[in-house]
Design a protein around this motif. Structure first.
Motif, short mmCIF file in Angstrom:
data_model
loop_
_atom_site.label_atom_id
_atom_site.label_comp_id
_atom_site.label_asym_id
_atom_site.label_seq_id
_atom_site.Cartn_x
_atom_site.Cartn_y
_atom_site.Cartn_z
N LEU A 1 -6.02 -2.80 -5.47
CA LEU A 1 -5.98 -4.23 -5.25
C LEU A 1 -7.14 -5.02 -5.81
O LEU A 1 -7.22 -5.73 -6.56
CB LEU A 1 -5.25 -4.87 -3.74
N LEU B 1 -11.56 -8.62 2.55
CA LEU B 1 -10.52 -8.95 1.53
C LEU B 1 -11.20 -9.98 0.55
O LEU B 1 -11.04 -9.82 -0.42
CB LEU B 1 -9.39 -9.48 2.20
N CYS C 1 -7.36 -0.93 0.45
CA CYS C 1 -7.16 -1.90 -0.75
C CYS C 1 -7.81 -1.73 -2.15
O CYS C 1 -7.83 -2.74 -2.99
CB CYS C 1 -7.33 -3.19 -0.21
N LEU D 1 0.92 -1.33 0.09
CA LEU D 1 0.00 0.06 0.08
C LEU D 1 0.77 1.09 0.02
O LEU D 1 1.79 1.45 0.60
CB LEU D 1 -0.93 -0.14 1.16
#
Length: 695
Positions: free
Chosen positions: A687, A593, A684, A77
């Motif tokens: 990602l 996630l 995130c 990150l």
């Protein structure tokens, strides 16, 4: 416009110094108050040692978690270190560590002052309600000033050094991750001891709440500090930082070369801290006054001072908008109204608490049924309040241009949390006077002193319920604005990938709906894991208490010189809390996630939406019903519905035992869980854009 920013950085640091100086003065004032009772000094020392032992072991566990998280953040990150800018990755990592360290320092100093204040409050209660209230409140105020001072210091320093508001998300994640585990760990510790002490003492043996014969009594008093002082301090530190971070991320994306919006965020945070200092300095109770009224009136003073000062600032500074002031003002006013409605459901002078106390005459089943029902009803006014403040702030700021509507919501959260220094002071007052009540009983200070301590404690319970409602509601507004911050972060990554930008989340989309359903389930599972942690630990502690009463000769009878093994109960609570605090938090982060890597930004939008709505409802219900049961028990103990030792009293104690993990473990931890998953989503987002299966 940019020239205003250095001014507000300077004012931020100046106000922080003022807050720290005032906190130091209050600390020294509390320390100067005399203590003469040997028994109280002895028990106070045991509480202090127990709290410090737990905090040391908890922070050791959290340091290991933070070290692992820091390595992952450095590698991934804001973008993978092998194809990004290594300076940004280092800045994000350092900001994350700074957030955890500042939050830990505020909690540690809060514990120091709270354990210093409790015995002095107990002894001052011999002279009357006025001196005892002042010591309890000023002890709590040190925590309030430190938490807000540390949050403003951290946010201003990170933004001034990096110039990048996205790095603030790392700082905020540091504060949130520590808060999540500190609140969960402290909550499991405190309620393990509280539930065990109440069930074995009051229900089984018919001995008073804080009888020194009970082996769990010191662990119970330690728990008040680690759960309600350090835990709640970390929780509100996190909420305050998250509100400012999300507002600054959006403000920077709107700036377009003009920095008035960023200046406005800092200006309002500065004036909120200054207003809290004034509110704390003016808090007083009369000789025969009502401590609940004194705590509430100082909150209203702080609110009025903030509104006037921010209106003057909006008038004086270039580029400050009255629409944004209106959004902040509506957030603060709705926060106060939510506090008042929470007070109606949890204050033992109001009808709802009396109805639950009356239901207790018929048995514990009716105590639980009525408490659950009123707890659910109590969530409605707060949910409506959050909805209204978000809607009004959105509509008020939408005409200013694209992006300003969501900025209005984030400023509404900043407004609601502007008086957080006062809110934490009220909250930390609660465990100090709760401990003082126990110390008054253990020190043999007499019925009159215990009655005064009970009155102070009842006010602490009521105001604690109000502050929890306030902090949960503020977290609701904050995460709505964090949803805006997530969209702006995701859109940067989507633009770089040459894909369609997010403009909203269509709930008819199967990807979004997939996220909503899973997000809505997480707060329920998270709560269950924490409550089961309390349940398992309390069963172990009850067995230990039975063992001591059965094996230590003369303990049950209270023979002179016979003491229980307090350390055994403290150790059970500590080891159990440390074992249970990590899994629930990791489950929430892992679920975020998994959803992000399966469904991408659209699924995460739905996940956050479900998590926010379900989390707010469950958190408000648990906090309010727990506060309601606690004060129903205290109302019966004051002589109503048959008084102490009656069937109604035993039923009310069982209701309070159910409510304990509701209000002090799961309920207030959920808002931190919501903030953590929102920050993980934002951090995130790139990602999820690049690596998701269905995008």
């Amino acid at each position: 416009m940019e020239s205003q920013l250095p001014l507000f950085y300077g004012l931020s640091f100046l106000t922080v110094v003022l807050a720290f100086a005032f906190a130091a003065y209050l600390y020294l004032w509390v320390k100067k108050q005399k203590t003469v009772n040997g028994k109280i000094a002895e028990v106070s020392q045991l509480i202090k040692e127990g709290a410090n032992t737990f905090m040391r072991r908890e922070y050791l566990v959290l340091a290991k978690f933070a070290a692992v998280a820091a390595v992952i953040i450095f590698l991934l990150l804001p973008s993978p270190v092998w194809n990004g800018n290594i300076v940004d990755n280092i800045a994000m990592t350092l900001a994350y560590l700074a957030g955890t360290v500042l939050s830990a320092i505020a909690g540690k100093i809060g514990i120091l002052v709270a354990t210093l204040s409790n015995g002095r409050t107990a002894e001052a209660a011999q002279k009357g309600i006025k001196p005892a209230f002042l010591i309890g409140f000023r002890g709590g105020a040190v925590m309030g000033l430190l938490v807000v001072g540390c949050s403003l210091l951290g946010v201003a320093a990170v933004l001034m050094i990096t110039g990048n508001s996205n790095i603030l998300l790392g700082f905020s994640f540091g504060a949130s991750s520590l808060a999540l585990f500190a609140k969960a760990g402290g909550g499991i510790f405190t309620k393990t001891a509280d539930v065990s002490a109440d069930l074995t003492g009051k229900v089984e043996l018919g001995i008073p709440e804080d009888d020194p014969r009970n082996p769990a009594v010191i662990a119970d008093n330690v728990g008040d500090n680690v759960g309600d002082v350090a835990g709640m301090g970390a929780d509100l530190f996190d909420s305050n930082v998250a509100a400012m971070a999300s507002a600054l991320v959006i403000a920077q994306s709107l700036s377009g070369g003009e920095f008035a919006n960023i200046s406005m965020v800092f200006c309002y945070a500065i004036l909120g801290l200054f207003a809290s200092i004034i509110g704390i300095a003016t808090a007083r109770v009369g000789k025969n006054g009502n401590p609940t009224r004194a705590l509430n009136s100082s909150t209203y003073v702080t609110t009025a001072v903030f509104l006037v000062l921010t209106a003057l600032a909006t008038l004086l500074f270039d580029g400050f908008s009255w629409r944004i002031w209106g959004a902040a003002a509506i957030g603060l006013l709705v926060g106060v109204i939510i506090g008042i409605t929470t007070d109606y459901f949890t204050d033992d002078t109001k009808p709802i608490v009396k109805k639950v106390a009356h239901a207790s005459k018929t048995g514990p089943a009716f105590t639980v049924l009525s408490g659950v029902s009123y707890g659910f009803i109590s969530a409605l006014p707060a949910m409506v309040g959050i909805a209204i403040s978000a809607l009004v702030a959105y509509q008020l700021c939408a005409p200013m241009g694209e992006g300003y509507a969501i900025f209005g919501i984030s400023m509404s959260a900043v407004g609601m949390l502007s008086i957080v220094g006062m809110i934490i002071s009220n909250d930390a007052y609660g465990p100090i006077v709760d401990n003082a009540r126990g110390l008054a009983e253990m020190g043999g200070l007499g019925e009159d002193t215990i009655r005064i301590a009970d009155e102070l404690d009842s006010a602490g319970n009521t105001v604690k319920a109000v502050t929890k409602g306030f902090s949960i509601s503020a977290a609701g507004l904050t995460v709505i604005s964090l949803l805006g911050a997530f969209m702006s972060e995701a859109n940067e990554a989507l633009a770089a990938a040459g894909r369609e930008l997010l403009t909203g989340f269509d709930i008819m989309s199967p990807t979004v709906f997939f996220g909503i359903l899973i997000g809505a389930a997480i707060p329920a599972v998270f709560s269950a894991m924490l409550i089961l942690g309390v349940d398992k630990n309390a069963q172990r502690m009850v067995q230990e208490i039975h063992r001591q009463f059965n094996s230590i000769k003369g303990l049950r009878e209270g023979k002179p010189g016979v003491k229980p093994e307090y350390g055994k109960c403290i150790d059970i609570a500590t080891s159990g809390a440390l074992r249970e605090l990590i899994p629930a938090g990791l489950m929430s982060i892992a679920a975020t996630l998994v959803v992000g890597f399966i469904g991408g930004p659209q699924a995460i939008g739905g996940f956050l939406l479900g998590n926010i709505v379900s989390g707010l409802l469950i958190a408000l219900f648990m906090s309010n019903s727990g506060g309601l049961w606690d004060n129903a028990k205290k109302y019966v103990e004051s002589g109503a519905e048959g008084g102490k030792g009656s069937d109604a009293h035993k039923a009310a104690v069982i209701g309070d035992t159910v409510g304990d993990p509701f209000k002090d473990t799961a309920g207030p931890s959920i808002n931190t869980q919501i903030t953590v998953v929102s920050l993980v989503s934002s951090l995130c987002s790139s990602l999820f854009v690049w690596l998701s299966i269905f995008h």
